[in-house]
Design an enzyme around this catalytic site. Structure first.
Site, mmCIF file in Angstrom:
data_model
loop_
_atom_site.group_PDB
_atom_site.id
_atom_site.type_symbol
_atom_site.label_atom_id
_atom_site.label_comp_id
_atom_site.label_asym_id
_atom_site.label_seq_id
_atom_site.Cartn_x
_atom_site.Cartn_y
_atom_site.Cartn_z
ATOM 1 C CE1 TYR A 80 100.365 0.281 42.325
ATOM 2 C CE2 TYR A 80 100.600 2.538 43.114
ATOM 3 C CZ TYR A 80 101.071 1.241 43.030
ATOM 4 O OH TYR A 80 102.252 0.888 43.658
ATOM 5 C CD GLN A 125 92.881 -4.510 49.091
ATOM 6 O OE1 GLN A 125 93.623 -5.431 48.763
ATOM 7 N NE2 GLN A 125 92.716 -4.159 50.354
ATOM 8 C CG ASP A 144 83.388 -2.481 44.405
ATOM 9 O OD1 ASP A 144 83.849 -3.517 43.900
ATOM 10 O OD2 ASP A 144 83.579 -2.175 45.593
ATOM 11 C CB ALA A 145 81.227 2.989 40.790
ATOM 12 N N GLY A 146 83.802 1.992 39.202
ATOM 13 C CA GLY A 146 84.715 2.123 38.058
ATOM 14 C C GLY A 146 84.773 0.845 37.221
ATOM 15 C CG HIS A 204 83.966 -6.244 46.900
ATOM 16 N ND1 HIS A 204 83.507 -6.944 47.987
ATOM 17 C CD2 HIS A 204 83.346 -5.039 46.962
ATOM 18 C CE1 HIS A 204 82.668 -6.199 48.667
ATOM 19 N NE2 HIS A 204 82.549 -5.035 48.068
ATOM 20 N N GLY A 207 94.059 -2.106 52.097
ATOM 21 C CA GLY A 207 95.281 -2.361 51.334
ATOM 22 C C GLY A 207 96.506 -1.802 52.050
HETATM 23 N N1 LIG Z 1 90.089 -0.287 49.947
HETATM 24 C C1 LIG Z 1 90.411 -1.480 50.412
HETATM 25 O O1 LIG Z 1 91.362 -1.618 51.182
HETATM 26 C C2 LIG Z 1 89.624 -2.697 50.003
HETATM 27 C C3 LIG Z 1 89.026 -2.771 48.756
HETATM 28 N N2 LIG Z 1 88.495 -3.952 48.318
HETATM 29 C C4 LIG Z 1 87.972 -4.041 46.971
HETATM 30 O O2 LIG Z 1 89.056 -3.875 46.069
HETATM 31 C C5 LIG Z 1 88.608 -3.192 44.887
HETATM 32 C C6 LIG Z 1 89.416 -1.916 44.705
HETATM 33 O O3 LIG Z 1 89.121 -1.055 45.785
HETATM 34 P P1 LIG Z 1 89.979 0.238 46.147
HETATM 35 O O4 LIG Z 1 91.421 -0.064 46.061
HETATM 36 O O5 LIG Z 1 89.420 0.779 47.416
HETATM 37 O O6 LIG Z 1 89.566 1.180 44.925
HETATM 38 P P2 LIG Z 1 89.653 2.760 44.777
HETATM 39 O O7 LIG Z 1 88.336 3.341 45.090
HETATM 40 O O8 LIG Z 1 90.825 3.258 45.540
HETATM 41 O O9 LIG Z 1 89.888 2.896 43.190
HETATM 42 C C7 LIG Z 1 90.898 2.177 42.515
HETATM 43 C C8 LIG Z 1 91.274 2.801 41.208
HETATM 44 O O10 LIG Z 1 90.182 2.796 40.307
HETATM 45 C C9 LIG Z 1 90.408 3.820 39.392
HETATM 46 N N3 LIG Z 1 89.111 4.144 38.757
HETATM 47 C C10 LIG Z 1 87.946 4.435 39.368
HETATM 48 N N4 LIG Z 1 86.980 4.667 38.458
HETATM 49 C C11 LIG Z 1 87.546 4.493 37.243
HETATM 50 C C12 LIG Z 1 87.068 4.586 35.903
HETATM 51 N N5 LIG Z 1 85.801 4.916 35.629
HETATM 52 N N6 LIG Z 1 87.948 4.356 34.900
HETATM 53 C C13 LIG Z 1 89.227 4.044 35.161
HETATM 54 N N7 LIG Z 1 89.727 3.938 36.401
HETATM 55 C C14 LIG Z 1 88.906 4.162 37.425
HETATM 56 C C15 LIG Z 1 90.997 4.960 40.207
HETATM 57 O O11 LIG Z 1 91.861 5.748 39.403
HETATM 58 C C16 LIG Z 1 91.773 4.223 41.296
HETATM 59 O O12 LIG Z 1 93.152 4.182 41.023
HETATM 60 C C17 LIG Z 1 87.116 -2.955 45.085
HETATM 61 O O13 LIG Z 1 86.441 -4.064 44.533
HETATM 62 C C18 LIG Z 1 86.967 -2.954 46.611
HETATM 63 O O14 LIG Z 1 85.672 -3.267 47.043
HETATM 64 C C19 LIG Z 1 88.579 -5.093 49.069
HETATM 65 C C20 LIG Z 1 89.148 -5.072 50.328
HETATM 66 C C21 LIG Z 1 89.600 -3.849 50.923
HETATM 67 MG MG LIG Z 2 84.523 -3.639 51.402
#
Ligand SMILES: NC(=O)C1=CN([C@@H]2O[C@H](COP(=O)(O)OP(=O)(O)OC[C@H]3O[C@@H](n4cnc5c(N)ncnc54)[C@H](O)[C@@H]3O)[C@@H](O)[C@H]2O)C=CC1
Ligand SMILES: [Mg+2]
Ligand SMILES: CC(=O)[C@](C)(O)C(=O)O
Ligand SMILES: [Mg+2]
Length: 362
Positions: A38, A41, A100-102, A124, A153
Protein backbone atom coordinates in the site's frame (compact mmCIF):
# COMPACT_ATOMS: atom_id res chain seq x y z
CA UNK A 1 -9.55 -4.49 -29.83
CA UNK A 2 -8.95 -1.46 -31.98
CA UNK A 3 -5.97 -1.23 -34.31
CA UNK A 4 -4.78 2.35 -34.25
CA UNK A 5 -2.20 3.97 -36.47
CA UNK A 6 0.46 5.81 -34.47
CA UNK A 7 2.52 8.01 -36.74
CA UNK A 8 2.42 5.35 -39.45
CA UNK A 9 2.80 2.27 -37.20
CA UNK A 10 -0.23 0.12 -36.32
CA UNK A 11 -0.73 -0.95 -32.70
CA UNK A 12 -3.39 -2.79 -30.69
CA UNK A 13 -5.29 -0.67 -28.20
CA UNK A 14 -8.21 -1.48 -25.91
CA UNK A 15 -10.66 1.29 -25.17
CA UNK A 16 -13.22 1.65 -22.40
CA UNK A 17 -15.96 1.85 -25.08
CA UNK A 18 -15.31 -1.62 -26.42
CA UNK A 19 -14.57 -3.09 -22.98
CA UNK A 20 -16.97 -1.38 -20.59
CA UNK A 21 -16.80 -1.62 -16.83
CA UNK A 22 -19.80 -3.99 -16.67
CA UNK A 23 -17.91 -6.49 -18.81
CA UNK A 24 -14.85 -6.19 -16.57
CA UNK A 25 -17.00 -6.74 -13.49
CA UNK A 26 -18.64 -9.80 -15.05
CA UNK A 27 -15.24 -11.35 -15.86
CA UNK A 28 -13.95 -10.87 -12.29
CA UNK A 29 -17.23 -11.49 -10.45
CA UNK A 30 -15.93 -14.63 -8.70
CA UNK A 31 -12.56 -13.08 -7.88
CA UNK A 32 -11.09 -11.50 -4.78
CA UNK A 33 -8.33 -9.09 -5.72
CA UNK A 34 -5.63 -8.99 -3.05
CA UNK A 35 -3.64 -5.78 -3.45
CA UNK A 36 -0.31 -6.51 -1.77
CA UNK A 37 1.55 -3.36 -0.78
CA UNK A 38 0.00 0.00 0.00
CA UNK A 39 2.72 2.42 -1.10
CA UNK A 40 1.95 4.57 -4.15
CA UNK A 41 0.36 2.25 -6.75
CA UNK A 42 -1.40 0.15 -4.09
CA UNK A 43 -3.77 2.89 -2.88
CA UNK A 44 -4.44 4.26 -6.38
CA UNK A 45 -5.34 0.88 -7.86
CA UNK A 46 -7.13 -0.54 -4.80
CA UNK A 47 -9.35 2.50 -4.25
CA UNK A 48 -10.26 2.72 -7.94
CA UNK A 49 -11.07 -1.01 -8.02
CA UNK A 50 -13.18 -0.70 -4.87
CA UNK A 51 -15.08 2.32 -6.22
CA UNK A 52 -15.61 0.43 -9.48
CA UNK A 53 -17.39 -2.36 -7.60
CA UNK A 54 -14.76 -5.11 -7.44
CA UNK A 55 -14.06 -7.27 -4.40
CA UNK A 56 -10.75 -5.98 -3.05
CA UNK A 57 -8.67 -6.74 0.03
CA UNK A 58 -5.32 -5.27 1.08
CA UNK A 59 -2.22 -7.10 2.26
CA UNK A 60 0.28 -4.90 4.05
CA UNK A 61 2.89 -5.15 6.80
CA UNK A 62 1.41 -4.25 10.17
CA UNK A 63 3.04 -1.45 12.19
CA UNK A 64 3.96 0.49 9.08
CA UNK A 65 2.94 3.93 7.87
CA UNK A 66 1.26 2.27 4.88
CA UNK A 67 -0.92 0.14 7.21
CA UNK A 68 -2.15 3.32 8.91
CA UNK A 69 -2.77 4.92 5.55
CA UNK A 70 -4.83 1.89 4.52
CA UNK A 71 -6.93 2.18 7.68
CA UNK A 72 -7.42 5.89 7.06
CA UNK A 73 -8.65 5.02 3.54
CA UNK A 74 -11.38 2.84 5.01
CA UNK A 75 -9.84 -0.66 4.81
CA UNK A 76 -10.81 -2.60 7.93
CA UNK A 77 -8.50 -5.01 9.73
CA UNK A 78 -9.79 -8.57 9.56
CA UNK A 79 -12.36 -7.70 6.87
CA UNK A 80 -10.52 -6.03 4.03
CA UNK A 81 -7.08 -5.41 5.55
CA UNK A 82 -4.73 -8.28 6.38
CA UNK A 83 -1.10 -9.24 6.66
CA UNK A 84 0.51 -9.89 3.28
CA UNK A 85 0.39 -13.65 3.80
CA UNK A 86 -3.25 -13.68 4.93
CA UNK A 87 -4.31 -11.55 1.96
CA UNK A 88 -2.33 -13.79 -0.41
CA UNK A 89 -4.15 -16.81 1.00
CA UNK A 90 -7.58 -15.19 0.60
CA UNK A 91 -7.09 -13.59 -2.82
CA UNK A 92 -7.61 -15.29 -6.17
CA UNK A 93 -5.82 -12.46 -7.95
CA UNK A 94 -2.59 -11.47 -6.20
CA UNK A 95 -1.68 -7.94 -7.24
CA UNK A 96 1.99 -7.64 -6.41
CA UNK A 97 2.35 -3.93 -5.68
CA UNK A 98 5.22 -4.19 -3.24
CA UNK A 99 8.33 -2.24 -4.11
CA UNK A 100 10.39 -4.05 -6.74
CA UNK A 101 13.03 -4.99 -4.16
CA UNK A 102 10.36 -5.89 -1.59
CA UNK A 103 8.86 -8.36 -4.08
CA UNK A 104 11.97 -10.52 -3.81
CA UNK A 105 11.78 -10.83 -0.04
CA UNK A 106 8.08 -11.66 -0.10
CA UNK A 107 8.20 -14.06 -3.07
CA UNK A 108 8.59 -17.33 -1.09
CA UNK A 109 5.45 -16.39 0.90
CA UNK A 110 3.47 -15.46 -2.19
CA UNK A 111 4.53 -18.55 -4.07
CA UNK A 112 3.04 -20.76 -1.36
CA UNK A 113 -0.36 -19.23 -1.97
CA UNK A 114 -0.23 -19.24 -5.76
CA UNK A 115 -2.32 -22.36 -6.13
CA UNK A 116 -3.55 -23.64 -9.51
CA UNK A 117 -5.84 -21.25 -11.38
CA UNK A 118 -4.93 -18.14 -9.39
CA UNK A 119 -3.65 -15.00 -11.11
CA UNK A 120 -0.38 -13.22 -10.39
CA UNK A 121 -0.57 -9.56 -11.37
CA UNK A 122 2.21 -6.97 -11.60
CA UNK A 123 2.41 -3.31 -12.52
CA UNK A 124 5.95 -3.63 -13.76
CA UNK A 125 7.81 -6.15 -15.90
CA UNK A 126 10.72 -6.01 -13.44
CA UNK A 127 10.33 -9.15 -11.29
CA UNK A 128 9.69 -11.48 -14.22
CA UNK A 129 12.10 -10.00 -16.79
CA UNK A 130 15.03 -9.95 -14.38
CA UNK A 131 14.10 -13.25 -12.73
CA UNK A 132 17.71 -14.38 -12.87
CA UNK A 133 18.19 -11.71 -10.18
CA UNK A 134 14.78 -11.71 -8.48
CA UNK A 135 14.11 -15.45 -8.36
CA UNK A 136 10.46 -14.74 -9.23
CA UNK A 137 9.57 -17.80 -11.28
CA UNK A 138 5.83 -18.47 -11.06
CA UNK A 139 4.41 -21.99 -11.07
CA UNK A 140 3.13 -23.02 -14.53
CA UNK A 141 -0.53 -23.40 -13.54
CA UNK A 142 -1.21 -19.73 -12.71
CA UNK A 143 -1.93 -16.79 -15.00
CA UNK A 144 0.75 -14.09 -14.97
CA UNK A 145 -0.31 -10.69 -16.21
CA UNK A 146 0.64 -7.04 -16.06
CA UNK A 147 -1.14 -3.70 -16.06
CA UNK A 148 1.26 -0.80 -15.74
CA UNK A 149 -0.32 2.63 -15.36
CA UNK A 150 1.88 5.14 -17.16
CA UNK A 151 2.14 7.57 -14.31
CA UNK A 152 2.16 7.91 -10.55
CA UNK A 153 -0.46 6.08 -8.47
CA UNK A 154 -1.33 9.54 -7.18
CA UNK A 155 -2.29 10.68 -10.70
CA UNK A 156 -4.15 7.40 -11.33
CA UNK A 157 -6.39 8.14 -8.34
CA UNK A 158 -6.74 11.87 -9.03
CA UNK A 159 -7.73 11.33 -12.65
CA UNK A 160 -10.23 8.63 -11.65
CA UNK A 161 -11.85 10.88 -9.05
CA UNK A 162 -12.03 13.64 -11.65
CA UNK A 163 -13.78 11.25 -14.06
CA UNK A 164 -10.83 10.58 -16.38
CA UNK A 165 -8.33 7.77 -16.83
CA UNK A 166 -4.58 7.30 -17.06
CA UNK A 167 -3.18 5.28 -19.96
CA UNK A 168 -1.72 1.90 -19.05
CA UNK A 169 0.13 -0.82 -20.84
CA UNK A 170 -0.91 -4.44 -20.37
CA UNK A 171 0.69 -7.81 -21.07
CA UNK A 172 0.25 -11.52 -20.58
CA UNK A 173 3.32 -13.54 -19.62
CA UNK A 174 1.66 -16.83 -18.86
CA UNK A 175 -1.86 -17.96 -19.77
CA UNK A 176 -2.63 -21.10 -17.77
CA UNK A 177 -6.42 -20.80 -17.69
CA UNK A 178 -7.07 -19.48 -21.18
CA UNK A 179 -8.54 -16.36 -19.55
CA UNK A 180 -5.39 -14.43 -18.75
CA UNK A 181 -5.86 -11.99 -21.56
CA UNK A 182 -9.36 -10.89 -20.68
CA UNK A 183 -8.48 -10.82 -16.99
CA UNK A 184 -5.60 -8.44 -17.73
CA UNK A 185 -7.89 -6.14 -19.67
CA UNK A 186 -10.64 -6.35 -17.04
CA UNK A 187 -8.14 -5.39 -14.33
CA UNK A 188 -6.79 -2.60 -16.53
CA UNK A 189 -10.29 -1.16 -16.84
CA UNK A 190 -10.95 -1.78 -13.14
CA UNK A 191 -7.90 0.14 -11.91
CA UNK A 192 -9.04 3.17 -13.86
CA UNK A 193 -7.07 3.06 -17.10
CA UNK A 194 -8.13 5.24 -20.00
CA UNK A 195 -6.60 3.39 -22.93
CA UNK A 196 -4.79 0.07 -22.62
CA UNK A 197 -1.77 -0.46 -24.86
CA UNK A 198 -0.56 -4.00 -25.44
CA UNK A 199 3.07 -4.83 -24.68
CA UNK A 200 5.16 -7.61 -23.14
CA UNK A 201 6.93 -7.70 -19.77
CA UNK A 202 10.39 -7.06 -21.18
CA UNK A 203 9.43 -4.10 -23.34
CA UNK A 204 7.43 -2.61 -20.47
CA UNK A 205 10.31 -2.71 -18.02
CA UNK A 206 12.99 -1.62 -20.49
CA UNK A 207 10.98 1.41 -21.61
CA UNK A 208 9.82 2.24 -18.07
CA UNK A 209 13.30 2.17 -16.53
CA UNK A 210 14.70 4.19 -19.43
CA UNK A 211 11.89 6.74 -19.30
CA UNK A 212 12.04 7.42 -15.57
CA UNK A 213 15.84 7.59 -15.50
CA UNK A 214 15.75 9.69 -18.67
CA UNK A 215 13.38 12.44 -19.77
CA UNK A 216 10.64 11.87 -17.18
CA UNK A 217 12.73 12.26 -14.05
CA UNK A 218 16.53 11.91 -14.21
CA UNK A 219 17.23 13.97 -17.31
CA UNK A 220 14.57 16.51 -16.36
CA UNK A 221 16.09 17.05 -12.92
CA UNK A 222 19.63 17.13 -14.34
CA UNK A 223 19.03 19.60 -17.15
CA UNK A 224 17.09 21.88 -14.80
CA UNK A 225 20.03 21.89 -12.37
CA UNK A 226 22.46 22.63 -15.19
CA UNK A 227 20.53 25.60 -16.61
CA UNK A 228 19.85 27.04 -13.16
CA UNK A 229 23.56 26.83 -12.38
CA UNK A 230 24.55 28.59 -15.58
CA UNK A 231 22.08 31.42 -15.02
CA UNK A 232 23.15 31.86 -11.39
CA UNK A 233 26.84 31.83 -12.24
CA UNK A 234 26.22 34.47 -14.90
CA UNK A 235 24.77 36.81 -12.31
CA UNK A 236 21.01 36.19 -12.50
CA UNK A 237 18.95 36.22 -9.32
CA UNK A 238 17.49 32.99 -7.91
CA UNK A 239 13.93 33.97 -8.85
CA UNK A 240 14.91 34.88 -12.40
CA UNK A 241 16.89 31.65 -12.84
CA UNK A 242 14.02 29.59 -11.39
CA UNK A 243 11.25 31.25 -13.36
CA UNK A 244 13.11 30.81 -16.66
CA UNK A 245 13.94 27.18 -15.89
CA UNK A 246 11.06 25.63 -13.98
CA UNK A 247 8.07 27.86 -13.36
CA UNK A 248 7.44 28.75 -16.98
CA UNK A 249 8.07 25.13 -17.98
CA UNK A 250 5.49 23.64 -15.62
CA UNK A 251 2.92 26.42 -15.57
CA UNK A 252 2.88 27.51 -19.18
CA UNK A 253 4.81 25.55 -21.76
CA UNK A 254 4.60 21.82 -20.87
CA UNK A 255 0.80 21.98 -20.44
CA UNK A 256 0.67 23.39 -23.98
CA UNK A 257 2.80 20.47 -25.24
CA UNK A 258 0.39 18.05 -23.55
CA UNK A 259 -2.58 19.75 -25.07
CA UNK A 260 -1.54 19.95 -28.69
CA UNK A 261 2.06 18.92 -29.29
CA UNK A 262 5.52 20.45 -29.39
CA UNK A 263 4.98 22.43 -32.59
CA UNK A 264 1.85 23.99 -31.12
CA UNK A 265 3.66 25.06 -27.97
CA UNK A 266 6.40 26.51 -30.20
CA UNK A 267 3.87 28.36 -32.35
CA UNK A 268 2.38 29.95 -29.23
CA UNK A 269 5.75 31.43 -28.38
CA UNK A 270 7.49 34.32 -30.07
CA UNK A 271 9.16 33.92 -33.43
CA UNK A 272 12.38 34.80 -31.64
CA UNK A 273 11.91 31.88 -29.25
CA UNK A 274 10.95 29.52 -32.06
CA UNK A 275 14.04 30.40 -34.13
CA UNK A 276 16.34 29.80 -31.19
CA UNK A 277 14.65 26.64 -29.97
CA UNK A 278 14.66 25.04 -33.43
CA UNK A 279 18.34 25.93 -33.84
CA UNK A 280 19.33 24.55 -30.44
CA UNK A 281 17.17 21.44 -30.12
CA UNK A 282 19.49 19.42 -32.36
CA UNK A 283 22.45 20.31 -30.16
CA UNK A 284 20.65 19.08 -27.07
CA UNK A 285 19.46 15.93 -28.85
CA UNK A 286 22.98 15.10 -30.03
CA UNK A 287 24.53 15.87 -26.65
CA UNK A 288 22.13 13.56 -24.81
CA UNK A 289 21.93 10.71 -27.36
CA UNK A 290 25.08 8.96 -26.14
CA UNK A 291 23.95 9.24 -22.51
CA UNK A 292 20.52 7.82 -23.35
CA UNK A 293 22.09 4.95 -25.29
CA UNK A 294 24.35 4.23 -22.33
CA UNK A 295 21.29 4.27 -20.10
CA UNK A 296 19.39 1.84 -22.34
CA UNK A 297 22.39 -0.52 -22.38
CA UNK A 298 22.54 -0.37 -18.60
CA UNK A 299 18.83 -1.27 -18.43
CA UNK A 300 19.11 -4.09 -20.98
CA UNK A 301 22.20 -5.62 -19.35
CA UNK A 302 20.35 -5.87 -16.03
CA UNK A 303 22.72 -3.42 -14.35
CA UNK A 304 19.94 -0.98 -13.42
CA UNK A 305 17.93 -3.85 -11.96
CA UNK A 306 20.95 -5.04 -9.98
CA UNK A 307 21.46 -1.57 -8.51
CA UNK A 308 17.76 -1.19 -7.69
CA UNK A 309 17.76 -4.54 -5.92
CA UNK A 310 21.06 -4.02 -4.15
CA UNK A 311 20.15 -0.56 -2.84
CA UNK A 312 16.51 -1.45 -2.18
CA UNK A 313 17.45 -4.45 -0.05
CA UNK A 314 19.84 -2.48 2.16
CA UNK A 315 18.45 -1.95 5.68
CA UNK A 316 17.71 1.72 6.34
CA UNK A 317 17.62 2.49 2.63
CA UNK A 318 14.36 4.48 2.84
CA UNK A 319 16.06 6.84 5.29
CA UNK A 320 19.03 7.28 2.94
CA UNK A 321 16.66 7.96 0.08
CA UNK A 322 14.79 10.53 2.14
CA UNK A 323 18.11 12.21 3.01
CA UNK A 324 18.94 12.48 -0.70
CA UNK A 325 15.54 13.99 -1.41
CA UNK A 326 16.02 16.36 1.50
CA UNK A 327 19.25 17.56 -0.10
CA UNK A 328 17.35 18.34 -3.31
CA UNK A 329 14.60 20.09 -1.32
CA UNK A 330 17.17 22.16 0.59
CA UNK A 331 19.09 23.34 -2.47
CA UNK A 332 18.84 27.00 -3.43
CA UNK A 333 17.09 25.99 -6.66
CA UNK A 334 14.23 24.14 -4.99
CA UNK A 335 14.02 26.46 -2.00
CA UNK A 336 13.47 29.22 -4.54
CA UNK A 337 10.83 26.94 -6.03
CA UNK A 338 9.05 26.67 -2.70
CA UNK A 339 8.90 30.44 -2.41
CA UNK A 340 7.69 30.83 -6.00
CA UNK A 341 4.94 28.25 -5.38
CA UNK A 342 3.87 30.11 -2.26
CA UNK A 343 3.58 33.32 -4.25
CA UNK A 344 1.65 31.42 -6.89
CA UNK A 345 -0.92 30.17 -4.41
CA UNK A 346 -1.25 33.67 -2.89
CA UNK A 347 -1.83 35.05 -6.37
CA UNK A 348 -4.47 32.37 -7.07
CA UNK A 349 -6.23 33.23 -3.80
CA UNK A 350 -6.22 36.93 -4.75
CA UNK A 351 -7.78 36.11 -8.13
CA UNK A 352 -10.38 33.88 -6.45
CA UNK A 353 -11.20 36.61 -3.94
CA UNK A 354 -11.54 39.03 -6.83
CA UNK A 355 -14.01 36.71 -8.59
CA UNK A 356 -15.96 36.25 -5.36
CA UNK A 357 -16.29 40.02 -4.91
CA UNK A 358 -17.28 40.34 -8.55
CA UNK A 359 -19.90 37.59 -8.17
CA UNK A 360 -21.36 39.30 -5.12
CA UNK A 361 -21.68 42.43 -7.21
CA UNK A 362 -19.35 44.47 -4.99
N1 LIG B 1 5.05 4.53 -7.84
C1 LIG B 1 4.28 4.47 -8.92
O1 LIG B 1 3.40 5.31 -9.11
C2 LIG B 1 4.47 3.37 -9.93
C3 LIG B 1 4.93 2.12 -9.54
N2 LIG B 1 4.90 1.08 -10.43
C4 LIG B 1 5.27 -0.25 -9.97
O2 LIG B 1 4.31 -0.67 -9.02
C5 LIG B 1 4.95 -1.48 -8.02
C6 LIG B 1 4.73 -0.86 -6.65
O3 LIG B 1 5.41 0.38 -6.62
P1 LIG B 1 5.18 1.49 -5.50
O4 LIG B 1 3.74 1.65 -5.22
O5 LIG B 1 5.98 2.68 -5.92
O6 LIG B 1 5.89 0.77 -4.27
P2 LIG B 1 6.46 1.39 -2.92
O7 LIG B 1 7.91 1.58 -3.06
O8 LIG B 1 5.64 2.56 -2.53
O9 LIG B 1 6.23 0.15 -1.91
C7 LIG B 1 4.98 -0.50 -1.79
C8 LIG B 1 4.83 -1.24 -0.50
O10 LIG B 1 5.78 -2.29 -0.40
C9 LIG B 1 5.95 -2.55 0.95
N3 LIG B 1 7.24 -3.27 1.10
C10 LIG B 1 8.45 -2.91 0.63
N4 LIG B 1 9.38 -3.83 0.96
C11 LIG B 1 8.73 -4.80 1.64
C12 LIG B 1 9.14 -6.03 2.25
N5 LIG B 1 10.41 -6.43 2.23
N6 LIG B 1 8.20 -6.77 2.88
C13 LIG B 1 6.92 -6.36 2.92
N7 LIG B 1 6.48 -5.22 2.36
C14 LIG B 1 7.37 -4.45 1.74
C15 LIG B 1 5.93 -1.19 1.63
O11 LIG B 1 5.43 -1.30 2.95
C16 LIG B 1 4.97 -0.39 0.74
O12 LIG B 1 3.69 -0.30 1.31
C17 LIG B 1 6.41 -1.58 -8.43
O13 LIG B 1 6.54 -2.73 -9.24
C18 LIG B 1 6.62 -0.31 -9.27
O14 LIG B 1 7.69 -0.41 -10.17
C19 LIG B 1 4.39 1.22 -11.69
C20 LIG B 1 3.94 2.45 -12.13
C21 LIG B 1 4.06 3.63 -11.32
MG1 LIG C 1 8.79 2.86 -13.09
C1 LIG D 1 5.28 6.78 -12.14
C2 LIG D 1 5.93 5.80 -13.03
O1 LIG D 1 5.37 5.36 -14.01
C3 LIG D 1 7.34 5.47 -12.79
C4 LIG D 1 8.06 6.78 -12.90
O2 LIG D 1 7.77 4.61 -13.80
C5 LIG D 1 7.59 4.84 -11.44
O3 LIG D 1 7.15 5.41 -10.41
O4 LIG D 1 8.24 3.79 -11.38
MG1 LIG E 1 6.32 4.16 -15.30
Amino acid sequence: MATINFGGVEEHVVTRDEFPLEKARAILKEDTIAVLGYGVQGPGQALNLRDNGFRVIIGQRRDSASWQKAEADGWVEGETLFSIEEAAARGTILANLLSDAGQIAVWPTLKKHLTAGKTLYFSHGFGITFNDQTGIIPPPDVDVILVAPKGSGTSLRRLFVAGGGLNSSFAVYQDATGQAYEKAIALGIGVGSGYLFETDFKREVYSDLTGERGVLMGALAGIIEAQYQVLRQRGHSPSEAFNETVEELTQSLVPLVGENGMDWMFSNCSVTAQRGALDWKGRFRDATLPVLNELYDSVASGQEAARTIQRGSTPGYRRELEAELQEVRDSELWQTGATVRELRSKATKKVEEGYALFAEGN
